[in-house]
Design an enzyme around this catalytic site. Structure first.
Site, PDB file in Angstrom:
ATOM      1  N   ASP A 231      35.150  37.877  42.591  1.00  0.00           N
ATOM      2  CA  ASP A 231      36.149  37.519  41.586  1.00  0.00           C
ATOM      3  C   ASP A 231      36.895  38.772  41.110  1.00  0.00           C
ATOM      4  O   ASP A 231      36.280  39.812  40.866  1.00  0.00           O
ATOM      5  CB  ASP A 231      35.430  36.855  40.404  1.00  0.00           C
ATOM      6  CG  ASP A 231      36.388  36.262  39.398  1.00  0.00           C
ATOM      7  OD1 ASP A 231      37.136  35.344  39.776  1.00  0.00           O
ATOM      8  OD2 ASP A 231      36.397  36.710  38.235  1.00  0.00           O
ATOM      9  N   GLU A 289      38.770  38.309  46.212  1.00  0.00           N
ATOM     10  CA  GLU A 289      39.879  37.680  45.488  1.00  0.00           C
ATOM     11  C   GLU A 289      40.709  38.840  44.957  1.00  0.00           C
ATOM     12  O   GLU A 289      40.464  39.370  43.877  1.00  0.00           O
ATOM     13  CB  GLU A 289      39.384  36.818  44.324  1.00  0.00           C
ATOM     14  CG  GLU A 289      40.531  36.019  43.697  1.00  0.00           C
ATOM     15  CD  GLU A 289      40.623  36.021  42.186  1.00  0.00           C
ATOM     16  OE1 GLU A 289      41.477  35.304  41.659  1.00  0.00           O
ATOM     17  OE2 GLU A 289      39.863  36.748  41.521  1.00  0.00           O
TER      18      GLU A 289
HETATM   19  C1  NOJ Z   1      39.671  34.336  39.033  1.00  0.00           C
HETATM   20  C2  NOJ Z   1      38.995  33.010  38.987  1.00  0.00           C
HETATM   21  O1  NOJ Z   1      39.271  32.323  40.162  1.00  0.00           O
HETATM   22  C3  NOJ Z   1      39.500  32.320  37.751  1.00  0.00           C
HETATM   23  O2  NOJ Z   1      39.126  30.975  37.714  1.00  0.00           O
HETATM   24  C4  NOJ Z   1      39.023  33.075  36.558  1.00  0.00           C
HETATM   25  O3  NOJ Z   1      39.577  32.503  35.387  1.00  0.00           O
HETATM   26  C5  NOJ Z   1      39.427  34.546  36.624  1.00  0.00           C
HETATM   27  N1  NOJ Z   1      39.235  35.118  37.918  1.00  0.00           N
HETATM   28  C6  NOJ Z   1      38.634  35.353  35.650  1.00  0.00           C
HETATM   29  O4  NOJ Z   1      37.299  35.434  36.086  1.00  0.00           O
END
Ligand code: NOJ
Length: 563
Positions: A231, A289
């Site tokens: 993440d 991500e």
């Molecule tokens: C990316 C995640 O996919 C999202 O759902 C989240 O709100 C943010 N990162 C913060 O962790």
């Protein structure tokens, strides 16, 4: 809608699309894997409390096996106050009781492996929950406490420290800083949170943070997971001195490098994580991500000694537009080729409006919209987009429910919404609940078979006909289109392999490209286009009839041809 699925072909061979692979080229199950994202709270509810859970996922693994995916990625199920649907983790080694128990997670992993499915779990290293022991101690122990060094605490600006330490905005709206109250009740320092105030950012300069996350990775690797989705992988390192952005706009994609995103220092972290992964047998992977300004910068995350994959958000953000799609496909493949990593492709996830709705209106809709658009058009394009994606070399990510052609739920009542960004941004942004509505399994029953006790977000009337039950066995359904496409992809492994496509001449708005033994034709325009003969029709997202040189491709339709 008609779908065509020919009998299995024989004699096809995996090939690299005629491209000479670079020395850094790597191979592994993940290179061309189709990975299905499960959003646990909305997939299946095993205990009837209205919230999806790990037992629910475990029960439905045979469905995923039959769908034909290679792996499952589970969004967070860790102990969390759920300020951001579990992306605020209080204990990285514990399961939140609302999702189950550690033995339930182990049973899920074991069952998945028994079915030949890999399991990827989320890891959230940019920030913890405000309820994490470290942060609670940092608050309780006050200014100067060693625990504060594991986060970003700073005095405020202004005479009384009443202004935030810098001008950084939170991704969810408002400033990225919240002021603390000292143990004696007076206003104190501020702490950094790039997301909600309940999600304080870790200070990755602190060795204890780095060590803790390597240990967390090992904990889950020891339990048998096949990899991690990282993440906010681009956010861990902040520019020295936390400089102001000086009126710069917070952009996830585009040309600006923000002092809190995509800093070069993050790569050292991933080199160290790679060593952790490589110490385990069985081809364990990590996918970033990483919202970076360009695909070229995304490629840095997947250099041979770093991560295996990174999400292609440039692709996800591209409209249903032929030239734009061709360009992003070319730049993505070109960016990944020198580092020997597979390109990845994704159309939907839990943070963006489902692509059946994004494509339902004019081009240029951002990643989030509240406009329902033309549902029929959106679904037609979504089906065509999926066949395009699954014909590209590399790895593809599916988001639960897209195989049912689900639209986003754009008319959720505000009082039902739970996305923290909806509340932070004053209702102007933050419509992520619309893609998080629990998915329909059956025509009838409480919450369309999601569970026995309702659903945590209201499901729309009319989802009975979109349920798994309703679509199974219907040759025109989107579910059967996905099953057919994944079946073709599995028995024609050259489809996902390699790192290039061969573009063939095509009319405006039409993409035609060759892969080994295979041609993909995509009409992104609103009118039928004569494409002529391209071999034997394998599968189409709409009513294509083979007619030799007179073959037409209907509007917004993709067809696969065996050559
Ligand atoms: C990316 C995640 O996919 C999202 O759902 C989240 O709100 C943010 N990162 C913060 O962790």
């Amino acid at each position: 809608m008609t779908q065509h699925l020919a009998a299995p072909r024989t004699g096809t061979t995996a090939a690299s699309g005629g491209h000479t692979e670079t020395p850094g080229h790597r191979t592994g199950w993940w290179q061309d894997a189709v990975i299905y994202q499960v959003y646990p709270r909305s997939f299946a509810d095993g205990n009837g409390d209205g919230m999806g859970d790990l037992d629910g996922v475990r029960d439905r693994l045979p469905y995923l096996k039959e769908l034909g995916v290679d792996a499952v990625w589970l969004s967070p199920f860790y102990a969390s106050p759920q300020a951001d649907a579990g992306y605020d983790v209080a204990d990285y080694r514990a399961i939140d009781p609302m999702f189950g128990t550690l033995p339930a997670a182990q049973a899920l992993i074991a069952d998945a492996h028994g079915l030949g499915l890999r399991v990827i779990v989320d890891v959230v290293p940019n920030h913890s929950s405000e309820q994490h022991t470290w942060f609670r101690r940092a608050i309780e122990e006050g200014p100067g406490s060693p625990m504060r060094e594991r986060y970003h605490f700073r005095p405020g600006k202004g005479d009384g420290g009443e202004l935030p330490p810098n001008d950084w905005p939170s991704v969810f709206g408002g400033p990225a800083w919240t002021r603390t109250t000292d143990p004696d009740g007076t206003p104190g320092d501020w702490y950094l949170h790039l997301f909600a105030p309940e999600q304080p950012d870790f200070n990755w300069e602190h060795p204890a943070v780095a060590e803790e996350f390597r240990s967390i990775l090992r904990f889950w690797l020891d339990l048998g997971v096949d990899g991690f989705r990282i993440d906010v992988a681009h956010g861990l390192v902040k520019a020295p001195g936390l400089p102001d952005i000086g009126g710069g706009k917070l952009r996830l994609l585009g040309n600006d490098i923000m002092p809190f995103f995509d800093q070069d220092g993050v790569h050292e972290i991933y080199r160290s994580w790679r060593q952790v992964l490589d110490a385990y047998a069985g081809d364990r992977i990590a996918v970033a991500e990483a919202w970076t300004p360009t695909v070229e910068r995304t490629a840095h995350y997947v250099r041979p000694d770093e991560l295996h994959q990174a999400f292609n958000f440039q692709y996800l953000s591209t409209s249903w537009d032929g030239p734009a799609l061709r360009e992003v496909i070319e730049t993505s493949l070109a960016a990944m080729r020198p580092v020997g990593a597979p390109a990845t492709w994704v159309l939907s996830n839990h943070d963006v409006t489902r692509h059946a709705t994004r494509f339902a209106g004019p081009p240029g809709v951002g990643t989030q919209t509240r406009e329902a658009g033309d549902r029929v058009l959106g679904l037609r394009r979504a089906r065509a987009a999926t066949l395009l994606m699954l014909a590209l070399p590399g790895s593809a990510y599916l988001y639960q429910g897209e195989e049912l052609g689900l639209p986003d739920v754009t008319d959720l009542p505000d009082e039902a919404r739970q996305d923290p960004s909806f509340f932070r941004a004053d209702g102007q942004d933050g419509f992520r609940d619309g893609c998080r509505v629990p998915i329909p399994w059956t025509r009838a029953g409480e919450s369309y078979g999601f569970g026995a006790g309702g659903s945590w977000l209201p499901q729309p009337a009319g989802w009975a006909e979109l349920s798994v039950e309703a679509q199974t066995g219907d040759p025109g359904s989107t579910l059967e289109l996905y099953r057919s496409a994944l079946a073709v992809r599995r028995r024609q492994p050259g489809l996902g392999a390699g790192s290039s496509v061969e573009w063939l001449d095509a009319p405006e708005g039409v993409l035609v490209f060759a892969r080994p033994g295979f041609v993909c034709t995509v009409n992104t325009t609103g009118t039928a286009v004569r494409i002529g003969a391209h071999g034997r029709l394998l599968l189409a997202s709409g009513p294509v009839t083979e007619n030799g040189a007179d073959t037409d491709l209907p509007p917004d339709t993709t067809a696969w041809w065996a050559v």
